[in-house]
Design a protein around this motif. Structure first.
Motif, PDB file in Angstrom:
ATOM      1  N   LEU A 180     -15.828 -23.454 -32.537  1.00 19.73           N
ATOM      2  CA  LEU A 180     -16.381 -23.284 -34.046  1.00 19.73           C
ATOM      3  C   LEU A 180     -15.177 -23.891 -34.881  1.00 19.73           C
ATOM      4  N   LEU A 181     -13.929 -23.233 -34.821  1.00 23.74           N
ATOM      5  CA  LEU A 181     -13.018 -23.335 -35.769  1.00 23.74           C
ATOM      6  C   LEU A 181     -12.782 -24.896 -36.049  1.00 23.74           C
ATOM      7  N   GLU A 182     -12.681 -25.439 -34.548  1.00 26.81           N
ATOM      8  CA  GLU A 182     -12.600 -26.881 -34.452  1.00 26.81           C
ATOM      9  C   GLU A 182     -13.482 -27.890 -35.209  1.00 26.81           C
ATOM     10  N   ARG A 183     -14.551 -27.490 -34.860  1.00 25.82           N
ATOM     11  CA  ARG A 183     -15.730 -28.362 -35.483  1.00 25.82           C
ATOM     12  C   ARG A 183     -15.936 -28.076 -37.008  1.00 25.82           C
ATOM     13  N   ALA A 184     -15.610 -26.817 -37.485  1.00 26.54           N
ATOM     14  CA  ALA A 184     -15.958 -26.608 -38.859  1.00 26.54           C
ATOM     15  C   ALA A 184     -14.606 -27.280 -39.493  1.00 26.54           C
ATOM     16  N   HIS A 185     -13.550 -27.345 -39.221  1.00 21.38           N
ATOM     17  CA  HIS A 185     -12.257 -27.806 -39.719  1.00 21.38           C
ATOM     18  C   HIS A 185     -12.149 -29.332 -39.817  1.00 21.38           C
ATOM     19  N   ARG A 186     -12.916 -29.664 -38.633  1.00 23.05           N
ATOM     20  CA  ARG A 186     -13.313 -31.170 -38.716  1.00 23.05           C
ATOM     21  C   ARG A 186     -14.042 -31.767 -39.787  1.00 23.05           C
ATOM     22  N   SER A 187     -15.035 -30.774 -40.054  1.00 25.00           N
ATOM     23  CA  SER A 187     -16.025 -31.184 -41.141  1.00 25.00           C
ATOM     24  C   SER A 187     -15.471 -30.720 -42.304  1.00 25.00           C
ATOM     25  N   ASP A 188     -14.354 -30.425 -42.629  1.00 28.41           N
ATOM     26  CA  ASP A 188     -13.692 -29.878 -43.961  1.00 28.41           C
ATOM     27  C   ASP A 188     -14.308 -28.636 -44.546  1.00 28.41           C
ATOM     28  N   LEU A 189     -14.714 -27.801 -43.586  1.00 31.20           N
ATOM     29  CA  LEU A 189     -15.375 -26.371 -43.801  1.00 31.20           C
ATOM     30  C   LEU A 189     -14.057 -25.400 -43.582  1.00 31.20           C
ATOM     31  N   ALA A 190     -13.797 -24.571 -44.506  1.00 31.95           N
ATOM     32  CA  ALA A 190     -13.054 -23.341 -44.358  1.00 31.95           C
ATOM     33  C   ALA A 190     -13.965 -22.266 -43.531  1.00 31.95           C
ATOM     34  N   VAL A 191     -13.266 -21.473 -42.678  1.00 38.66           N
ATOM     35  CA  VAL A 191     -13.980 -20.408 -42.102  1.00 38.66           C
ATOM     36  C   VAL A 191     -13.652 -19.136 -42.554  1.00 38.66           C
ATOM     37  N   TYR A 192     -14.595 -18.248 -42.963  1.00 32.58           N
ATOM     38  CA  TYR A 192     -14.496 -16.793 -43.463  1.00 32.58           C
ATOM     39  C   TYR A 192     -15.399 -15.979 -42.605  1.00 32.58           C
ATOM     40  N   PRO A 193     -14.966 -15.422 -41.421  1.00 34.69           N
ATOM     41  CA  PRO A 193     -15.829 -14.384 -40.624  1.00 34.69           C
ATOM     42  C   PRO A 193     -16.165 -13.048 -41.414  1.00 34.69           C
ATOM     43  N   TRP A 194     -17.381 -12.740 -41.083  1.00 32.19           N
ATOM     44  CA  TRP A 194     -17.703 -11.349 -41.562  1.00 32.19           C
ATOM     45  C   TRP A 194     -18.335 -10.414 -40.479  1.00 32.19           C
ATOM     46  N   THR A 195     -18.349  -9.195 -40.715  1.00 31.79           N
ATOM     47  CA  THR A 195     -17.470  -8.361 -41.521  1.00 31.79           C
ATOM     48  C   THR A 195     -16.391  -7.903 -40.431  1.00 31.79           C
ATOM     49  N   VAL A 196     -15.089  -8.246 -40.648  1.00 34.67           N
ATOM     50  CA  VAL A 196     -13.986  -7.875 -39.850  1.00 34.67           C
ATOM     51  C   VAL A 196     -13.473  -6.584 -40.107  1.00 34.67           C
ATOM     52  N   ASN A 197     -13.654  -5.598 -39.368  1.00 35.17           N
ATOM     53  CA  ASN A 197     -12.966  -4.141 -39.753  1.00 35.17           C
ATOM     54  C   ASN A 197     -12.244  -3.683 -38.726  1.00 35.17           C
ATOM     55  N   ASP A 198     -11.903  -4.310 -37.449  1.00 30.34           N
ATOM     56  CA  ASP A 198     -10.905  -4.057 -36.552  1.00 30.34           C
ATOM     57  C   ASP A 198      -9.511  -4.765 -36.759  1.00 30.34           C
ATOM     58  N   THR A 199      -8.454  -4.076 -36.917  1.00 30.05           N
ATOM     59  CA  THR A 199      -7.328  -4.788 -37.083  1.00 30.05           C
ATOM     60  C   THR A 199      -6.919  -5.948 -36.115  1.00 30.05           C
ATOM     61  N   GLY A 200      -7.037  -5.365 -34.861  1.00 28.69           N
ATOM     62  CA  GLY A 200      -6.618  -6.201 -33.559  1.00 28.69           C
ATOM     63  C   GLY A 200      -7.794  -7.396 -33.667  1.00 28.69           C
ATOM     64  N   ARG A 201      -8.715  -7.264 -34.046  1.00 28.47           N
ATOM     65  CA  ARG A 201      -9.730  -8.527 -34.027  1.00 28.47           C
ATOM     66  C   ARG A 201      -9.209  -9.408 -35.070  1.00 28.47           C
ATOM     67  N   ALA A 202      -9.061  -8.799 -36.087  1.00 28.76           N
ATOM     68  CA  ALA A 202      -8.474  -9.559 -37.373  1.00 28.76           C
ATOM     69  C   ALA A 202      -7.241 -10.490 -37.207  1.00 28.76           C
ATOM     70  N   GLU A 257     -12.289  -3.115 -45.523  1.00 28.88           N
ATOM     71  CA  GLU A 257     -10.962  -2.204 -45.741  1.00 28.88           C
ATOM     72  C   GLU A 257      -9.790  -3.043 -45.832  1.00 28.88           C
ATOM     73  N   PRO A 258      -8.909  -2.869 -46.694  1.00 25.97           N
ATOM     74  CA  PRO A 258      -7.729  -3.509 -46.682  1.00 25.97           C
ATOM     75  C   PRO A 258      -6.932  -3.579 -45.257  1.00 25.97           C
ATOM     76  N   ALA A 259      -6.888  -2.608 -44.711  1.00 21.93           N
ATOM     77  CA  ALA A 259      -6.054  -2.489 -43.417  1.00 21.93           C
ATOM     78  C   ALA A 259      -6.531  -3.302 -42.316  1.00 21.93           C
ATOM     79  N   ALA A 260      -7.671  -3.873 -42.425  1.00 20.62           N
ATOM     80  CA  ALA A 260      -8.264  -4.894 -41.778  1.00 20.62           C
ATOM     81  C   ALA A 260      -7.694  -6.163 -41.679  1.00 20.62           C
ATOM     82  N   CYS A 261      -7.019  -6.514 -42.976  1.00 20.63           N
ATOM     83  CA  CYS A 261      -6.290  -7.587 -43.568  1.00 20.63           C
ATOM     84  C   CYS A 261      -5.077  -7.968 -42.828  1.00 20.63           C
TER      85      CYS A 261
END
Length: 218
Positions: A176-198, A213-217
């Motif tokens: 997904l990231l490769e296809r989106a970036h190839r199309s000049d689209l930034a990718v912003y997943p939601w809602t990421v609340n697990d620090t490891g996943r982030a 929560e800011p801790a997930a960033c």
């Protein structure tokens, strides 16, 4: 990678309230809030069509006035449902705003309200028609939110000249990231609340995460 405070870090603060956006501002790059029209015509910041989930009152947002909404108590916090105008005044100029448009017919008023505002402002929505109108009628970056097919989302977002795609985090992978970036689209997943996943998503190359929560960033 940018940190986007979902509803003003709803995991810590009463969502979509003035206290939430003020508290989120020091640690967020952008603050995401939900925008809809109330019964007296103003744009207000509230996720649901009704007020039952977060207050002791009942009724539809589009049947209640801005004054009535401001007098409600969101999640027992003492905070009311604010107007978009008051939210814009509460957010420091160096913090961006992601305005999720919950319904059609808001663009003209959004444009009036943000005129002269120094903040970075995005417009986002699940609704393809709303994003199409936003792209046609403003120069603001637009972000299409998707929770189903990633491929279809990329195609729709690219076709609408969006700046970004906001997929549910379960849809995000290297392809997904490769296809989106190839199309000049930034990718912003939601809602990421697990620090490891982030952290894993940051390593994969997402452009930002939408978190409760800011801790997930990372």
């Amino acid at each position: 990678m940018r940190c986007i405070a979902h509803r003003g870090f709803a995991g810590l603060y009463p969502e979509n309230t003035l206290v939430a956006v003020r508290q989120a501002a020091p640690t967020a790059d952008l603050i995401e809030v939900d925008v809809r029209r109330c019964g007296s015509g103003e744009l207000v910041v509230h996720h649901d069509e009704t007020v039952e989930r977060l207050t002791d009152a009942t009724g539809r947002v589009d049947d209640l006035t801005a004054t009535e909404l401001a007098d409600l108590d969101v999640a027992g916090s003492g905070e009311g449902i604010p107007t978009l105008s008051s939210v814009l005044e509460a957010v420091p100029a160096d913090v961006g705003l992601d305005l999720e448009l919950k319904e059609a017919g808001l663009i003209r008023d959004v444009r009036k309200l943000i005129k002269g505002v120094d903040n970075e402002v995005w417009l986002s929505s699940f609704d393809v028609d709303v994003i199409a109108t936003a792209s046609e009628e403003t120069d603001l970056p637009t972000v299409l939110i998707v929770d189903d097919s990633a491929e279809a989302g990329i195609e729709r977002a690219a076709g609408l000249s969006c700046a970004g795609l906001a997929p549910h985090w379960r849809l995000v992978d290297f392809a997904l990231l490769e296809r989106a970036h190839r199309s000049d689209l930034a990718v912003y997943p939601w809602t990421v609340n697990d620090t490891g996943r982030a952290e894993n998503m940051a390593k994969m190359g997402v452009d930002g995460i939408i978190a409760d929560e800011p801790a997930a960033c990372p």
